[in-house]
Design an enzyme around this catalytic site. Structure first.
Site, PDB file in Angstrom:
ATOM      1  N   ASN A  83      50.413  34.233  41.329  1.00  0.00           N
ATOM      2  CA  ASN A  83      50.202  32.871  41.825  1.00  0.00           C
ATOM      3  C   ASN A  83      48.740  32.435  41.705  1.00  0.00           C
ATOM      4  O   ASN A  83      48.336  31.454  42.308  1.00  0.00           O
ATOM      5  CB  ASN A  83      50.677  32.761  43.282  1.00  0.00           C
TER       6      ASN A  83
ATOM      7  N   HIS B 207      46.104  34.222  42.714  1.00  0.00           N
ATOM      8  CA  HIS B 207      45.184  34.682  43.755  1.00  0.00           C
ATOM      9  C   HIS B 207      44.163  35.680  43.208  1.00  0.00           C
ATOM     10  O   HIS B 207      44.409  36.373  42.224  1.00  0.00           O
ATOM     11  CB  HIS B 207      45.914  35.204  45.007  1.00  0.00           C
TER      12      HIS B 207
HETATM   13  C1  GLP Z   1      47.042  42.416  44.873  1.00  0.00           C
HETATM   14  C2  GLP Z   1      45.533  42.575  45.091  1.00  0.00           C
HETATM   15  C3  GLP Z   1      44.732  41.851  44.060  1.00  0.00           C
HETATM   16  C4  GLP Z   1      45.287  42.115  42.676  1.00  0.00           C
HETATM   17  C5  GLP Z   1      46.674  41.563  42.584  1.00  0.00           C
HETATM   18  C6  GLP Z   1      47.327  41.771  41.238  1.00  0.00           C
HETATM   19  O1  GLP Z   1      47.606  41.405  45.608  1.00  0.00           O
HETATM   20  N1  GLP Z   1      45.115  42.168  46.376  1.00  0.00           N
HETATM   21  O2  GLP Z   1      43.368  42.227  44.156  1.00  0.00           O
HETATM   22  O3  GLP Z   1      44.484  41.531  41.699  1.00  0.00           O
HETATM   23  O4  GLP Z   1      47.478  42.199  43.569  1.00  0.00           O
HETATM   24  O5  GLP Z   1      47.848  43.046  41.180  1.00  0.00           O
HETATM   25  P1  GLP Z   1      48.397  43.767  39.909  1.00  0.00           P
HETATM   26  O6  GLP Z   1      47.209  44.200  39.146  1.00  0.00           O
HETATM   27  O7  GLP Z   1      49.178  44.936  40.460  1.00  0.00           O
HETATM   28  O8  GLP Z   1      49.256  42.814  39.198  1.00  0.00           O
END
Ligand code: GLP
Length: 241
Positions: free
Chosen positions: A138, A140
């Protein structure tokens, strides 16, 4: 704005490039401050950094680290905590001093005090030289979820259903995924000297496109990076879309 975009063939190449950039920072400034991320994306880069350490290519003895975020209510020893993740994937495998590694304390009873003291701690380290970020589906960054405004400092957030669903893969079921987390704020992130945003896989393509080419809006927290003077994006072909 200075945004460099490196596109890699696949996740392996993305991991190698990310590790190379982090290693270069450590070589340039052996007592640097690294901002670190969790999630699946950095796992390969951490593995490659461990390998570089084992080959004698980098020394972490003077490096300091600050992590982006931690779930609320998770003890360090909990395998789903970000403390545990960092120890497993990196800290216990390299010669970094445990006292030089920092994450927010998700078990703090006084949450606003913990947020304030984490922010002070980061300030006391001087600056974050290189901050590694992943990106949520999303948009973030850290745990700064889409919202009506950019939260500036380290704060406590309610995770969106989307994020809870995306992160449930690390838990045995969705009800175990914490609903709150402590995260560096957008202001904390933007103070970093250099930001390294890593994105892998088609599930990130939409968020990455909006972050890099859409309007700057708190609805897509990563879009704020367009205003940072020094961002490196490492994305594999699938994520770049
Ligand atoms: C989590 C973490 C983030 C990370 C995101 C994406 O929510 N708080 O810092 O960037 O997930 O994660 P992934 O790399 O597993 O897709």
């Amino acid at each position: 704005m200075r945004m460099r975009i490196l596109i890699t063939k696949d996740y392996e190449e993305l991991s190698a490039k990310t590790a190379d950039l982090i290693a270069a920072q450590v070589l340039l400034r052996p007592d640097c401050v690294l901002g670190l991320a969790t999630g699946s994306t950095p796992v390969g880069a951490y593995r490659d950094l461990v390998e570089k350490y084992e080959n004698g290519e980098i020394d972490f003895s003077d490096v300091k680290t600050v992590n982006l975020d931690e779930y609320c209510g998770m003890r360090d020893s909990d395998p789903q905590s970000y403390h545990y993740f960092m120890n497993e994937n990196l800290f216990s495998r390299i010669n970094i001093r445990p006292e030089n590694t920092h994450l927010p304390d998700g078990t703090a009873s006084d949450v606003s005090r913990e947020c304030e003291s984490y922010e002070k701690l980061i300030a006391s380290l001087g600056r974050i030289d290189l901050l590694l970020l992943g990106i949520g589906n999303n948009g973030h960054i850290g745990f700064n979820e889409p919202s009506e405004g950019f939260a500036v400092k380290t704060h406590c957030v309610d995770l969106t259903d989307d994020t809870v669903r995306a992160n449930k893969r690390f838990f045995s079921n969705e009800s175990e995924v914490p609903r709150k987390a402590l995260t560096m704020g957008i202001g904390t992130i933007m103070m970093a000297e250099t930001i390294l945003l890593a994105a892998s896989g088609a599930s990130k393509a939409e968020a990455l496109k909006k972050a890099l080419r859409g309007p700057v809006t708190p609805e897509v927290p990563a879009s704020i990076l367009q205003l940072h003077p020094n961002v490196i994006v490492v994305a594999d072909e699938a994520a770049f879309g």
